[in-house]
Design a protein around this motif. Structure first.
Motif, PDB file in Angstrom:
ATOM      1  N   THR A 407       7.075  -2.205  -5.584  1.00  0.00           N
ATOM      2  CA  THR A 407       6.032  -1.929  -6.569  1.00  0.00           C
ATOM      3  C   THR A 407       6.605  -1.207  -7.782  1.00  0.00           C
ATOM      4  OG1 THR A 407       4.443  -1.759  -4.801  1.00  0.00           O
ATOM      5  CG2 THR A 407       3.819  -0.777  -6.905  1.00  0.00           C
ATOM      6  N   VAL A 408       6.213  -1.626  -8.950  1.00  0.00           N
ATOM      7  CA  VAL A 408       6.563  -0.895 -10.172  1.00  0.00           C
ATOM      8  C   VAL A 408       5.312  -0.219 -10.746  1.00  0.00           C
ATOM      9  CG1 VAL A 408       7.545  -1.047 -12.485  1.00  0.00           C
ATOM     10  CG2 VAL A 408       8.483  -2.446 -10.640  1.00  0.00           C
ATOM     11  N   ILE A 409       4.195  -0.921 -10.710  1.00  0.00           N
ATOM     12  CA  ILE A 409       2.922  -0.298 -11.093  1.00  0.00           C
ATOM     13  C   ILE A 409       1.927  -0.546  -9.963  1.00  0.00           C
ATOM     14  CG2 ILE A 409       1.026  -0.261 -12.751  1.00  0.00           C
ATOM     15  CD1 ILE A 409       2.943  -1.087 -14.919  1.00  0.00           C
ATOM     16  N   GLU A 410       1.406   0.534  -9.413  1.00  0.00           N
ATOM     17  CA  GLU A 410       0.465   0.414  -8.309  1.00  0.00           C
ATOM     18  C   GLU A 410      -0.890  -0.074  -8.793  1.00  0.00           C
ATOM     19  OE1 GLU A 410       0.315   4.352  -6.748  1.00  0.00           O
ATOM     20  OE2 GLU A 410       1.458   3.819  -4.970  1.00  0.00           O
ATOM     21  N   GLN A 419       5.868   1.525 -17.094  1.00  0.00           N
ATOM     22  CA  GLN A 419       6.561   2.205 -16.013  1.00  0.00           C
ATOM     23  C   GLN A 419       7.913   1.550 -15.805  1.00  0.00           C
ATOM     24  OE1 GLN A 419       5.165   4.897 -13.539  1.00  0.00           O
ATOM     25  NE2 GLN A 419       4.586   5.171 -15.666  1.00  0.00           N
ATOM     26  N   ARG A 421      11.411   1.280 -13.305  1.00  0.00           N
ATOM     27  CA  ARG A 421      12.133   1.587 -12.061  1.00  0.00           C
ATOM     28  C   ARG A 421      13.550   1.062 -12.200  1.00  0.00           C
ATOM     29  NH1 ARG A 421       8.927   1.051  -6.448  1.00  0.00           N
ATOM     30  NH2 ARG A 421      10.780   2.153  -5.778  1.00  0.00           N
ATOM     31  N   ILE A 645      12.486   4.983  -2.334  1.00  0.00           N
ATOM     32  CA  ILE A 645      11.563   4.001  -1.801  1.00  0.00           C
ATOM     33  C   ILE A 645      10.958   4.537  -0.540  1.00  0.00           C
ATOM     34  CG2 ILE A 645      12.041   1.723  -2.695  1.00  0.00           C
ATOM     35  CD1 ILE A 645      14.332   1.549  -0.867  1.00  0.00           C
ATOM     36  N   GLU A 646       9.731   4.233  -0.385  1.00  0.00           N
ATOM     37  CA  GLU A 646       8.989   4.790   0.725  1.00  0.00           C
ATOM     38  C   GLU A 646       9.208   3.918   1.955  1.00  0.00           C
ATOM     39  OE1 GLU A 646       4.408   6.096   1.462  1.00  0.00           O
ATOM     40  OE2 GLU A 646       5.119   5.703  -0.550  1.00  0.00           O
TER      41      GLU A 646
ATOM     42  N   GLU B  72      -0.399   7.758 -18.566  1.00  0.00           N
ATOM     43  CA  GLU B  72       0.583   8.211 -17.588  1.00  0.00           C
ATOM     44  C   GLU B  72       0.360   9.687 -17.258  1.00  0.00           C
ATOM     45  OE1 GLU B  72       4.784   6.930 -18.187  1.00  0.00           O
ATOM     46  OE2 GLU B  72       5.134   9.081 -18.356  1.00  0.00           O
ATOM     47  N   ARG B  98       8.829  13.000 -18.454  1.00  0.00           N
ATOM     48  CA  ARG B  98       8.047  11.947 -17.812  1.00  0.00           C
ATOM     49  C   ARG B  98       8.293  11.954 -16.310  1.00  0.00           C
ATOM     50  NH1 ARG B  98       8.644   6.184 -20.590  1.00  0.00           N
ATOM     51  NH2 ARG B  98       6.877   5.821 -19.222  1.00  0.00           N
ATOM     52  N   GLN B 100       7.809   9.084 -13.276  1.00  0.00           N
ATOM     53  CA  GLN B 100       7.384   7.716 -12.988  1.00  0.00           C
ATOM     54  C   GLN B 100       6.461   7.730 -11.768  1.00  0.00           C
ATOM     55  OE1 GLN B 100       8.074   5.057 -14.966  1.00  0.00           O
ATOM     56  NE2 GLN B 100       9.063   6.486 -16.364  1.00  0.00           N
ATOM     57  N   LEU B 101       5.388   6.982 -11.868  1.00  0.00           N
ATOM     58  CA  LEU B 101       4.293   7.136 -10.907  1.00  0.00           C
ATOM     59  C   LEU B 101       4.660   6.723  -9.483  1.00  0.00           C
ATOM     60  CD1 LEU B 101       1.453   5.827 -13.213  1.00  0.00           C
ATOM     61  CD2 LEU B 101       1.879   8.184 -12.527  1.00  0.00           C
ATOM     62  N   VAL B 102       5.235   5.535  -9.337  1.00  0.00           N
ATOM     63  CA  VAL B 102       5.539   5.041  -8.001  1.00  0.00           C
ATOM     64  C   VAL B 102       6.595   5.929  -7.358  1.00  0.00           C
ATOM     65  CG1 VAL B 102       6.616   3.148  -6.745  1.00  0.00           C
ATOM     66  CG2 VAL B 102       4.908   2.669  -8.496  1.00  0.00           C
ATOM     67  N   GLU B 103       7.590   6.264  -8.178  1.00  0.00           N
ATOM     68  CA  GLU B 103       8.677   7.117  -7.733  1.00  0.00           C
ATOM     69  C   GLU B 103       8.136   8.472  -7.254  1.00  0.00           C
ATOM     70  OE1 GLU B 103      11.421   9.808 -10.516  1.00  0.00           O
ATOM     71  OE2 GLU B 103      11.363   7.683 -11.026  1.00  0.00           O
ATOM     72  N   ALA B 106       6.342   8.328  -3.994  1.00  0.00           N
ATOM     73  CA  ALA B 106       7.281   8.190  -2.881  1.00  0.00           C
ATOM     74  C   ALA B 106       7.963   9.522  -2.590  1.00  0.00           C
ATOM     75  CB  ALA B 106       8.314   7.113  -3.211  1.00  0.00           C
ATOM     76  N   THR B 109       5.548  11.747  -0.794  1.00  0.00           N
ATOM     77  CA  THR B 109       5.383  11.336   0.597  1.00  0.00           C
ATOM     78  C   THR B 109       6.585  11.771   1.433  1.00  0.00           C
ATOM     79  OG1 THR B 109       4.122   9.425  -0.085  1.00  0.00           O
ATOM     80  CG2 THR B 109       5.042   9.365   2.120  1.00  0.00           C
ATOM     81  N   GLN B 110       7.767  11.535   0.877  1.00  0.00           N
ATOM     82  CA  GLN B 110       8.975  11.897   1.603  1.00  0.00           C
ATOM     83  C   GLN B 110       9.033  13.400   1.800  1.00  0.00           C
ATOM     84  OE1 GLN B 110      12.463   9.876   0.676  1.00  0.00           O
ATOM     85  NE2 GLN B 110      13.854  11.449   1.390  1.00  0.00           N
ATOM     86  N   ARG B 113       6.828  14.544   4.502  1.00  0.00           N
ATOM     87  CA  ARG B 113       7.395  14.188   5.800  1.00  0.00           C
ATOM     88  C   ARG B 113       8.543  15.141   6.143  1.00  0.00           C
ATOM     89  NH1 ARG B 113       8.459   8.654   5.226  1.00  0.00           N
ATOM     90  NH2 ARG B 113      10.620   9.102   4.754  1.00  0.00           N
TER      91      ARG B 113
END
Lengths: 688, 170
Positions: A407-410, A419, A421, A645-646, B72, B98, B100-103, B106, B109-110, B113
């Motif tokens: 995923t790059v944009i959710e 965004q 990556r 990465i998750e 953003e 900035r 990054q959203l997905v990063e 993650a 989440t990590q 954990r």
């Protein structure tokens, strides 16, 4: 005269056009005074093309040349599940066009879906011009919120062919919320429950005076009023077959009769608790005597038939509410959109689900077009009176090694946005990477919608994992997706606007406009040649069925979950042969690459891997794995611009081996590292 | 268009990378979730691309850039987990403004954990041993293993909390 831009709700079954006059939106009625016009195109024997309710009357006596529910096909690949379903049930011929596109064959001519939709748009444009007394060239056109980028692009193409500049492709629920809240200075959260002829959408919005912020949107493009009709058609057909030993589904004329009856019964049940179904002469018996269907249908029996469909909508609602982070008591209103929501059955279910009486002051058939008209007017006005803040309904992804998609944009990220990556190479001395763009929620690339791809070449010679490739996805305020790849070491760039690969090329659109089929549409305007107006029977039909509901169905309720099922493998061979050309075309810098390629073949056969073995594995790409120092207490992964990465090693996903490969090949810090990028035994796809 | 002149818009677009999300949204650091949302709505009124269709392409491009960054900023600050990461980054003096959203999702989440299970192999191993000690009722051994885990991961809040609880139980 001031320029007017219109709002168009281009529906699966019915369409509606509206415009803002003296600050208020008004639905523009067609020549027969109807607010909604059937989304049906009939091709007459004399070459005339008619659109609307008159065309719908043709479904019965000319099923091969009458096209309905085209919206279910627009922007789809020929091999998609939806197209397969439509081919099984539609009375008109659906054939494969170039690049796995879909065409509708009418006599000797093939029409693309944007052309068909353009004919409907042309009719609506004509209605608006007649009503407003001026030429119209600009419009806001709505689509289901859950439409993917391919479907949106195809809709945009349809506008161009119809001679309309699409100021915006707007999400239907957002338009409905705008119509509901415009100018009312509300401060509240609302849900829009939009069950149309072919699609279901739910959006949760926060209205803050003049700002309409979409918090989340979810949907199902395989669920609509058509599916409700199909349930009843099946019941009637099965009963008839059991009684008479003749399957009415095998006769297109009989099937159309059942469709009309099923739709009519659904409408009847919106008003009464019980309806009579009478269909004369469904088939002939051995002596040539007509066999008919006659039965009563109670609301309870109907509820049993469709209950699981209604429950499916609430599953989608659960997801939207969770994504928006709201619970029932946060909502101040529920807006119903779409003809099927007139069914008391659905209204009651919606009330029970949201614990809130749905709004009844909004016309479910017109509210979307009114919202579109408000937005159209707003886009032309010097001062904004409302600000729409929408989200992207589906995650945007990039294909990576092992047939996965990162995923790059959710989904449900607000737009506009960009965004970035960072990815790396999969092989030593990899010279280029293939950048495949997908939309969808699956980690498996093949289970997502392929939007397009390009090859980014000229990488510096380096070992795998050493090269950095930054990929930036941008969704601009028009909802168009741009993708840019950059090598930060050399600052070399390649970018493309993602363009539907099964869609029409620029040249094709030009040719279609030049052919001018859309212009041949006989717009039924008052005072025009009476021969193009519907005859009495058709007018009676229009009066009977002109109500704001759905047209006959496009698909049976057969396992819509089987999206990933395997297709025949007959088609894939030729595709592989085109891959070279694609790669060559793509390596010319910055060129958008149409994608009639091996990935399509693999989509079709349901395989995960995308590159056949005999081709150089040059183009696999990897996401950068987490940079983890086992003994360091501090952990600053993102400051360096790297991402994590998750991937949970304990994840029970069936691709655990690929996970490990991803980690080890890219980062080298985690776990055992294979010496080369060779396929693991568990990866049959790459073995070829 | 809102209150900014074209020259100001261009200037703002140029300095975007120097502004943190709070500065961009004009929201105080400690702003509540509702205040962040209000700031986002206000910024959207100022910088909505729809409002500038009549302006020249260069100004429109500036607004589009600002609008994307505003989105953003909101996406990070409205999400408590991302916001915490972002606040830490700003506080640490990191020049990158900035996230990054997905990063960042993650990473968050990590991190949770890791806090739960440990972020180093040794920390994880001793923590896991402590957990199984506890399951067998061997408190003394559990405490020893937790202490070992903490030598590899000093300050791990979950480990410390468990240790304090165990000592109190004794």
């Amino acid at each position: 005269m001031a320029e007017i831009a219109i709002g168009i709700d281009l529906g699966t079954s019915n369409s509606c056009v509206a415009a803002v006059e003296s600050d208020a939106p008004r639905v523009l009625p067609n020549a027969y005074g109807e607010g909604v016009t059937a989304s049906v195109v009939a091709f007459g024997d004399d070459g005339r093309i008619t659109v609307g309710n008159a065309a719908r009357a043709n479904v019965i006596h000319a099923p091969k040349t009458t096209v309905y529910s085209a919206k279910r096909l627009i922007g789809r690949y020929f091999f998609s599940e939806e197209v397969k379903k439509a081919r099984a049930i539609c009375s008109y011929d659906i054939v494969e066009g170039p690049n796995h596109g879909v065409r509708i064959r009418i006599r000797e001519n093939d029409y693309s879906l944007p052309e068909i939709s353009a004919m409907i748009l042309r009719e609506l444009k004509g209605i608006a011009e007649a009503q407003l007394g001026q030429a119209i060239t600009k419009a806001v056109v709505t689509v289901p919120a859950y439409f993917n980028d391919n479907q949106r692009q195809a809709t945009r193409d349809a506008c161009r062919i119809a001679g309309l500049d699409a100021l915006r492709i707007l999400n239907e629920p957002t338009a409905a919320a705008l119509a509901y809240g415009f100018g009312r200075e509300l401060h509240q959260k609302v849900a829009v429950y939009d069950l149309g002829g072919g699609t279901f959408d739910i959006s949760v919005l926060e209205i803050g005076k003049d700002v309409f912020e979409v918090l989340s949107t979810c949907g199902d493009t395989f669920l609509g009023g058509d599916d409700f009709d199909d349930r009843l058609i099946d019941l009637l057909a099965d009963e008839f077959a059991a009684q008479h030993g003749v399957n009415p589904r095998e006769d297109p004329f009989a099937l159309e009769k059942l469709k009309v009856a099923a739709e009519s019964a659904k409408k009847g049940l919106s008003v009464d608790d019980e309806v009579e179904i009478r269909i004369p002469d469904v088939a002939l018996d051995s002596e040539g005597k007509g066999l008919s269907i006659g039965r009563t249908l109670g609301i309870g029996e109907y509820a049993t038939l469709v209950n699981d469909l209604i429950q499916r909508t609430f599953k989608v609602c659960d997801e939207a509410m969770q994504q928006a982070g709201v619970v029932n008591r946060d909502l101040a209103g529920v807006i119903l959109v779409g003809g099927p929501t007139r069914l008391p059955l659905i209204r009651h279910a919606v009330r029970d689900y949201f614990q809130l009486e749905p709004r009844t002051d909004v016309n479910p058939d017109e509210v979307v077009a009114m919202g579109a008209a408000l937005h159209a007017a707003s886009l032309l006005a010097p001062e904004q009176k409302a600000y729409l803040l929408d989200v992207t309904p589906l995650s945007l992804k990039i294909g990576v090694a092992g047939g996965l998609a990162e995923t790059v944009i959710e989904r449900n990220t607000p737009v506009p946005i960009d965004q970035t990556r960072t990815f790396t190479t999969f092989q030593d001395f990899q010279e280029s990477v293939r950048i495949r763009v997908y939309q969808g929620e699956s980690r498996h690339a093949a289970e997502n919608e392929l939007l397009g791809e390009f090859v980014f070449g000229g990488l510096a010679r380096a070992r795998r994992g050493e090269t950095r490739i930054e990929v930036t996805f941008e969704i601009n305020s028009d909802g168009i997706v741009h993708v840019t790849a950059r090598d930060p070491a050399t600052d070399q760039k390649a970018s493309t606007q993602i363009k539907l690969s099964s869609g029409l090329s620029e040249e094709e659109i030009e040719q279609i406009i030049a052919r001018g089929h859309a212009e041949r549409v006989e717009t039924a305007l008052p005072g025009t040649d009476p021969s193009v107006r519907p005859g009495e029977a058709a007018a009676a039909f229009a009066a009977r069925f002109g109500g704001p509901e759905d047209t006959p169905a496009a698909d049976p309720p057969t396992a819509p979950e089987s999206i990933g099922s395997l297709a025949g493998i007959g088609d894939e061979v030729e595709d592989v042969a085109t891959l070279d050309e694609v790669a060559i075309a793509g390596s010319s810098e910055g060129e958008a690459v149409a994608a009639p390629d091996a990935s399509l073949a693999s989509l079709e056969t349901g395989e995960i891997e995308v590159l056949p073995d005999e081709l150089p594995d040059l183009e696999e790409i990897l996401p950068l794995a987490p940079h983890e120092d086992p003994l360091s207490a501090s952990h600053e992964p993102s400051a360096s611009g790297r991402f994590e990465i998750e991937l949970d090693p304990g994840d029970s996903a069936p691709i655990a081996l690929d996970d490990r490969e991803l980690f080890s090949a890219a980062g080298g810090d985690l776990g055992a590292e294979p010496e080369s990028g060779e396929a693991t035994p568990a990866d049959p796809a790459r073995k070829g | 268009m809102g209150t900014l002149a074209p020259a100001e818009l261009r200037a703002l677009a140029r300095m975007l990378d120097d502004l943190d999300y709070y500065e961009l949204l004009e929201a105080p650091r400690g702003a509540s979730g509702a205040a962040i949302r209000d700031a986002y709505h206000a910024a959207s009124r100022r910088f909505h691309p729809d409002a500038c269709r009549h302006l020249d392409p260069e100004v429109r491009a500036s607004i589009e850039r600002i609008a994307k960054r505003v989105t953003e900023a909101y996406s990070v600050l409205r999400d408590p987990r991302r916001r915490r990461l972002y606040d830490e980054r700003i506080a640490s003096g990191c020049a990158e403004r900035r996230l990054q959203l997905v990063e960042s999702a993650a990473v968050a989440t990590q991190r949770s954990r890791e806090e739960r299970e440990g972020r180093t192999p040794q920390g994880r191993r001793f923590f896991a041993q402590a957990v199984s000690d506890l399951a067998r009722g061997e408190t003394a051994s559990a405490i020893r293993n937790l202490q070992m885990a903490l030598t590899f991961e000093p300050g791990n809040p979950v480990f410390e909390e468990r240790l304090v609880a165990l000592r109190a139980r004794r």
